[in-house]
Design an enzyme around this catalytic site. Structure first.
Site, PDB file in Angstrom:
ATOM      1  N   ARG A 210       0.791  -1.124   0.013  1.00 24.33           N
ATOM      2  CA  ARG A 210       0.063   0.046  -0.391  1.00 24.33           C
ATOM      3  C   ARG A 210       0.814   1.156   0.149  1.00 24.33           C
ATOM      4  O   ARG A 210       1.591   1.393   0.784  1.00 24.33           O
ATOM      5  CB  ARG A 210      -0.794  -0.014   1.142  1.00 24.33           C
TER       6      ARG A 210
ATOM      7  N   ASP B 198      -5.133   2.865  13.900  1.00 27.16           N
ATOM      8  CA  ASP B 198      -4.170   3.505  13.056  1.00 27.16           C
ATOM      9  C   ASP B 198      -4.742   4.865  12.889  1.00 27.16           C
ATOM     10  O   ASP B 198      -5.487   5.401  13.446  1.00 27.16           O
ATOM     11  CB  ASP B 198      -4.039   2.745  11.876  1.00 27.16           C
TER      12      ASP B 198
ATOM     13  N   ASP C 297     -12.063   5.325   7.842  1.00 26.59           N
ATOM     14  CA  ASP C 297     -11.494   6.559   7.204  1.00 26.59           C
ATOM     15  C   ASP C 297     -12.832   6.971   6.371  1.00 26.59           C
ATOM     16  O   ASP C 297     -13.152   8.479   6.474  1.00 26.59           O
ATOM     17  CB  ASP C 297     -10.544   6.348   5.958  1.00 26.59           C
TER      18      ASP C 297
ATOM     19  N   GLU D 105     -12.632   4.698   0.401  1.00 26.31           N
ATOM     20  CA  GLU D 105     -12.911   4.958   1.884  1.00 26.31           C
ATOM     21  C   GLU D 105     -13.057   6.639   2.131  1.00 26.31           C
ATOM     22  O   GLU D 105     -12.966   6.939   3.029  1.00 26.31           O
ATOM     23  CB  GLU D 105     -11.706   4.552   2.542  1.00 26.31           C
TER      24      GLU D 105
END
Length: 715
Positions: free
Chosen positions: A332, A623, A452, A424
């Site tokens: 990613r 996160d 997100d 997201e």
């Protein structure tokens, strides 16, 4: 600051130059001067486009903000009028080719792992196979828990019953349950089972599920089965502590678990400078070459962790079968927002970090494409890059042309670099079909990112009014529409059999019983992958894909209409609702504790993802996505007067004491309570709230990076 070295008009940090030229390009036989010229051309072409796309985000947000302030309706008509929504494309089917089976035709769990932690990366890559016995024994997936100390035979017996019950459903025997077998043998290409009374007979009603074995066919050491496209290995060892008490000598059951793993350069890492980026790229290089290893001490012994080899079996007819021993790896990259001081452009501005990631991760992947490593990652000859935080189809199209340019730089075929689109952000989910079409020939993955997406929902509608409490967000009307639309739009675009349709993370790694109860909803929804927080969770979640035939379900779901936009655009504003002071304090405390608990590790220790105790001392994987929700929620309540600045500061002060206590056993931890004026972590947490309304899309990265760089400079 590291020394900056000129390379084709770029100023590049010396550690990055040294890494690229001596560790990457030299082994590939690529001329460094020509490579840097190509890199400079890519930055010259794409950096201005990157800045222009970010400006579009700000322009659209300003128009939405102004509309809310004026009291107007931010409805579908308005959003189409300003270009936030684009016309729906005509029906189309993606053209992606050369995709590995783990992505296209198999259904199973997916891990996401921070690239900076080599041990975690190796654990995730090796999580392709996991012990069901271990997963049951050490978690609450079964009631009770093992007694401390040596092997608990009572817990072990409970594990065996549960594991064989799984086998009875996934690989049923022809004549009875698995606990009625005393032994196995392979004869004339068939699996034979010996009953407890000594009789031998064919084990399976349909032998198609039995695909291989290891050892002596008269007394095999393992049996291999396939069900719903996934493999199950039954390990037989009558000399082991478990197998000696089992009638058939079964010592373990191994499940094919994490089919794919996303090695993450983004939300789960704290990479703020050239030093951090080189460390990240170094681990990716080790994965692509197959030589990544990590040593650590365990019980006074040095353990060396490295990538698992492939697994060899004998087929029932005496042939050979080799199965991959490792999870298929995606990488990613970061999104379009952030820049990096590792590379300065001709005007001395920082280079877009996402462009650097695309170039470097793809260049490193040449080791795999050229079969120069110990193992192969993609047997289909592809590079798998997940691209997060894209806002709408124009940004997806930008990524597509960027990947074109990287392929040209490296001299590889068009669409070798595949893309995973993280669905997201609000503008992406509302224009998902157009986003998929923009990467039509390289898309291999879409994934709903509830966290997100919730943060972007709040920031987009920041001025609409105060948001409902964070815990109520999961029941919001737009979330159900979001999850349903994602699958149906993906199926309508032909992703089934060519790409992954994914679902989000189970965030509580210590609550496996709850996961087993709830996460089966993901394969039932038509998603052929979903995120799990650990290799153990991957093994347990794999059971769901034996219970649910995802591809059969996709066929049924594909016949259903795609839900409209109205529910998706339903903003979770708490209209006319008043909270008591106690309710306000509880919400502020919950958010402040989560922010501080995550930020203090990010800023002071450079830890981007870890299990962080929540306000109730329950460990949750945190996160930057979860941080974005909490900080935007507090900023929203502050903006609309639900809470005052004093209320917010009081919550931070209270929760600093709690977070300090939760981390009392960490020798590297720096207390915040009583050090509010000097703790950069505490100041960063406050800034995320008090400056939250003005942060681009509500993202936390700009402030986190700024404060982390201050800590690193001071050190």
């Amino acid at each position: 600051m590291p020394e900056m070295i000129d390379r084709a008009g770029l100023s590049v940090a010396e550690p990055l130059v040294r890494f690229v030229e001596s560790k990457v390009l030299l082994g590939l036989g690529i001329d460094a001067e020509a490579w840097w010229r190509g890199v400079a051309d890519i930055f010259d072409r794409f950096a201005p486009q990157n800045r222009a796309l970010l400006a579009v985000r700000e322009t659209l947000q300003a128009e939405i903000d102004a509309r809310y302030v004026a009291g107007g309706a931010v409805d579908e008509a308005f959003l189409r009028g300003i270009g936030y929504l684009v016309p729906e494309p005509a029906p189309f089917t993606i053209g992606t080719e050369h995709v590995d089976a783990e992505v296209a035709t198999m259904a199973g769990p997916q891990l996401v792992v921070p690239i900076l932690n080599a041990r975690f990366v190796l654990n995730a890559a090796n999580a392709r196979w996991g012990s069901l016995y271990d997963a049951f024994y050490g978690t609450d997936a079964l009631p009770g828990k093992a007694k401390p100390g040596a092997y608990d035979t009572e817990r072990g017996a409970q594990v065996v019953v549960a594991a064989k019950s799984f086998l009875d459903k996934a690989v049923p025997l022809a004549f009875g349950p698995w606990d009625s077998v005393a032994g196995f043998a392979i004869a004339d290409g068939k699996l034979m089972a010996q009953g407890l009374l000594g009789e031998a007979r064919p084990a399976l009603a349909d032998g198609g599920a039995f695909v291989g074995y290891r050892g002596d066919p008269a007394a095999p050491s393992s049996l291999l089965f396939r069900h719903n496209g996934l493999h199950i290995e039954v390990v037989i060892d009558r000399d082991s502590s478990v197998g000696q008490d089992d009638p058939a000598g079964i010592a373990d059951i191994l499940l094919e678990s994490a089919l794919t793993t996303i090695v993450d350069l983004e939300d789960s890492v704290a990479a703020v400078d050239a030093e951090d980026k080189v460390a990240a790229y170094t681990n990716w290089l080790g994965l692509m070459r197959g030589d990544l290893s990590e040593s650590f001490d365990k019980g006074g012994r040095t353990i060396v962790r490295k990538l698992e080899a492939d697994r060899d079996y004998v087929t029932p007819d005496g042939g050979t079968l080799t199965l991959v021993g490792r999870s298929l790896l995606f990488v990613r990259n970061v999104g379009h927002l952030m820049t990096t001081p590792a590379v300065l452009l001709a005007d001395d501005s920082e280079a877009p970090e996402g462009i650097l990631d695309a170039i470097l991760t793809s260049t490193i992947a040449l080791y795999d494409l050229r079969a120069m490593g110990t193992f192969r990652n993609s047997r289909a000859g592809s590079v798998y890059i997940v691209k997060p935080k894209m806002h709408g189809p124009e940004e997806c199209a930008f990524t597509n042309t960027l990947f074109d340019a990287v392929e040209d730089l490296l001299g590889i075929d068009r669409h070798t670099i595949k893309v995973g689109v993280m669905d997201e952000e609000r503008r992406t989910s509302a224009n998902l079909a157009a986003c998929i079409q923009a990467v039509n020939d390289r898309i291999v993955f879409i994934n709903t990112g509830f966290l997100d997406r919730t943060g972007d929902e709040m920031h987009t509608a920041m001025r609409a009014g105060p948001m409902i409490p964070k815990a109520e967000m999961k029941a919001s009307d737009w979330i159900k529409a979001y999850e349903d639309r994602n699958v149906r739009i993906g199926l309508a675009a032909g992703l089934s059999g060519k790409a992954q349709i994914g679902k989000g993370m189970w965030a509580a790694p210590d609550r496996m019983a709850d996961m087993m109860d709830q996460k089966i909803a993901h394969p039932k929804s038509g998603a052929n992958t979903a995120w799990v927080p650990s290799p153990t969770a991957a093994t347990l979640h794999a059971m769901h894909y034996h219970e649910v035939d995802v591809f059969a379900g996709q066929k049924a779901i594909a016949a259903e209409p795609v839900p409209g936009l109205e529910r998706l655009l339903n903003v979770p504003v708490a209209g006319g609702r008043n909270w008591t002071p106690q309710e306000v304090q509880a919400e502020l405390d919950n958010n402040a504790q989560g922010i501080l608990g995550y930020v203090v590790r990010w800023i002071d220790q450079g830890v981007g993802c870890s299990k962080v105790p929540d306000i109730h001392d329950i460990g949750l994987m945190e996160d930057r996505a979860t941080l974005r929700i909490s900080s935007q929620h507090m900023a929203n309540w502050l903006l609309h007067g639900v809470a005052t600045e004093g209320d917010v500061d009081a919550a931070f002060a209270r929760m600093a004491k709690k977070v300090d206590a939760q981390n009392a056993g960490d020798s590297l931890y720096r207390p915040m309570s009583g050090h509010e004026e000097t703790s950069l972590a505490y100041q960063a947490a406050r800034a995320l709230v008090f400056e939250g309304v003005g942060q681009p899309s509500g993202y936390t990265e700009p402030l986190l990076h700024a404060f982390r760089l201050l800590v690193k400079a001071a050190a």
